[in-house]
Design an enzyme around this catalytic site. Sequence first.
Site, mmCIF file in Angstrom:
data_model
loop_
_atom_site.group_PDB
_atom_site.id
_atom_site.type_symbol
_atom_site.label_atom_id
_atom_site.label_comp_id
_atom_site.label_asym_id
_atom_site.label_seq_id
_atom_site.Cartn_x
_atom_site.Cartn_y
_atom_site.Cartn_z
ATOM 1 N N HIS A 173 10.960 76.356 -70.634
ATOM 2 C CA HIS A 173 10.237 75.660 -69.602
ATOM 3 C C HIS A 173 10.872 75.877 -68.290
ATOM 4 O O HIS A 173 11.959 75.364 -67.842
ATOM 5 C CB HIS A 173 9.922 74.502 -69.848
ATOM 6 N N CYS A 260 10.030 65.759 -71.500
ATOM 7 C CA CYS A 260 9.235 66.162 -72.476
ATOM 8 C C CYS A 260 8.718 64.931 -73.230
ATOM 9 O O CYS A 260 7.440 64.698 -73.949
ATOM 10 C CB CYS A 260 9.493 66.991 -73.494
HETATM 11 C C1 CIR Z 1 9.021 73.177 -78.382
HETATM 12 O O1 CIR Z 1 9.796 74.121 -78.431
HETATM 13 O O2 CIR Z 1 7.916 73.311 -77.771
HETATM 14 C C2 CIR Z 1 9.698 71.890 -78.311
HETATM 15 N N1 CIR Z 1 10.818 72.047 -79.347
HETATM 16 C C3 CIR Z 1 10.498 71.297 -77.215
HETATM 17 C C4 CIR Z 1 9.342 71.135 -76.450
HETATM 18 C C5 CIR Z 1 10.113 70.392 -74.868
HETATM 19 N N2 CIR Z 1 9.052 70.335 -74.100
HETATM 20 C C6 CIR Z 1 9.401 70.060 -72.779
HETATM 21 O O3 CIR Z 1 10.457 70.377 -72.360
HETATM 22 N N3 CIR Z 1 8.258 69.660 -72.081
#
Ligand code: CIR
Length: 265
Positions: A173, A260
């Site tokens: 991201h 997140c």
């Molecule tokens: C994913 O791959 O979607 C999750 N394991 C981690 C998401 C992390 N989200 C973020 O940094 N906003």
Amino acid sequence: MDRLSNVTPDACRFTQALVRLPGRSVVDGLRAIDRGAPCLAGVVAEHAAYVRALEAAGVSVEVLPALEAFADSLFVEDTALVFPEGAILLRPGAPSRAGECAHMEPVLRRRFSKVLALEEGHADGGDILTTSDSVMIGRSARTDAVGAAALVRLLATFGRRGVVVDTPPGVLHFKTDCALVDGGTVLATARLASSGVFKGMRVLVVPEGEEAAANALRINDRVFVGEGYPRTADLLTRAGLRVVTLPVQQIGLIDAGLSCMSLRW
Ligand code: CIR
């Protein structure tokens, strides 16, 4: 080094947050490289420490129940974009995460009088950085050009300026590699800073070897940084910020960091 102002800018000021408890299924969370599954008790402890830190920073936190069917649903940031004036439901780019938004929608409708929804393409909240004068949207493997363009149009209805940029290749991201730490200042990895996306802003470059520390989170008068990144913590302290370190080892195994786990406004 020039020190940052000790007045919290609006873009870093928050009174409310939504978080979601991790379910047992979190051990199956998505990861680009499998370095082993996270330990459930460890994720629960990291999540609890995060909620306590938000509350200690003066934020009122609503804790939503776990969704066992969605291993990554504790990463609520990816489902929506929120502002004091309203919310936008997003369309996460990972197929296994698409269904999370249906569970977030009623929560947003209860909390915001204006809720818009992205209707085409894909965008993850992790790719979106709200600064004092724009909303940066990083195209990535999760956020496509169609979703980014549609989001720019929705942002305009809130009177906000969306700017589409690129997330470095291979980076999950946009905010995996940066965080807003003051109105016009970002903390960013060298690879993202050198791409030139932060023209006109002050950039604090994460020391080499501590790239994972870039997903920091400024909340009111303090900035949350993952534990185990002493040079980044020192850099931010020298810039005049109050640093709070939080454990992120287990969520790090499923490619997550500090932004997140909440939606903040
Ligand atoms: C994913 O791959 O979607 C999750 N394991 C981690 C998401 C992390 N989200 C973020 O940094 N906003």
